[in-house]
Scaffold this motif. Structure first.
Motif, PDB file in Angstrom:
ATOM      1  N   ALA A  61       0.982  -1.303  -0.024  1.00 19.65           N
ATOM      2  CA  ALA A  61       0.158   0.071  -0.047  1.00 19.65           C
ATOM      3  C   ALA A  61       0.718   1.383   0.193  1.00 19.65           C
ATOM      4  O   ALA A  61       0.122   2.283  -0.706  1.00 19.65           O
ATOM      5  CB  ALA A  61      -1.099  -0.102   1.368  1.00 19.65           C
ATOM      6  N   ARG A  65       0.805   3.243  -3.607  1.00 21.50           N
ATOM      7  CA  ARG A  65       0.576   4.722  -3.515  1.00 21.50           C
ATOM      8  C   ARG A  65       1.422   5.985  -3.326  1.00 21.50           C
ATOM      9  O   ARG A  65       1.695   7.222  -3.853  1.00 21.50           O
ATOM     10  CB  ARG A  65      -0.208   4.867  -1.964  1.00 21.50           C
ATOM     11  N   ARG A  66       3.445   6.149  -2.796  1.00 18.85           N
ATOM     12  CA  ARG A  66       4.077   7.143  -2.851  1.00 18.85           C
ATOM     13  C   ARG A  66       4.951   6.613  -3.934  1.00 18.85           C
ATOM     14  O   ARG A  66       5.901   7.598  -4.022  1.00 18.85           O
ATOM     15  CB  ARG A  66       4.759   6.956  -1.907  1.00 18.85           C
TER      16      ARG A  66
END
Length: 103
Positions: A61, A65-66
């Motif tokens: 995650a 996401r980053r």
């Protein structure tokens, strides 16, 4: 580690919080490494017995996401299947390359 893993898999909220926090921190470090090295795959290994999938979900995650989509678009993040054997396999590979080197 085994106690925390056992408690987390048994559903202990404090243990799960510790595991998720550690996974988030590891994920943030991996974001930087993925951005620099652009690997084809990331393999998580070590003493993650019993909590690998909880750890892996949180790491994925954070990294997905980053990180830039072009970097992680086809890059899987997986658990190692060398549980307890990684050291032996790692030592055997350079040895076999040295012994069976073809000139």
């Amino acid at each position: 580690m085994r106690d925390v893993a056992g408690a987390a898999t048994a559903g202990d909220p404090a243990a799960r919080t510790v595991v998720r926090d550690a996974a988030r921190r590891l994920g943030r470090v991996l974001v930087g490494l993925v951005s620099i090295f652009n690997p084809g795959i990331v393999v998580i290994g070590g003493a993650v017995d019993g909590l690998g999938h909880v750890l892996l979900a949180e790491i994925r995650a954070v990294v997905y996401r980053r990180s830039a989509p072009l970097t992680t678009g086809t890059m899987p993040i997986v658990l190692s299947d060398l549980a307890g054997r990684a050291g032996v396999v790692g030592a055997a590979r350079p040895t076999s390359e040295c012994v069976f080197a073809v000139d």
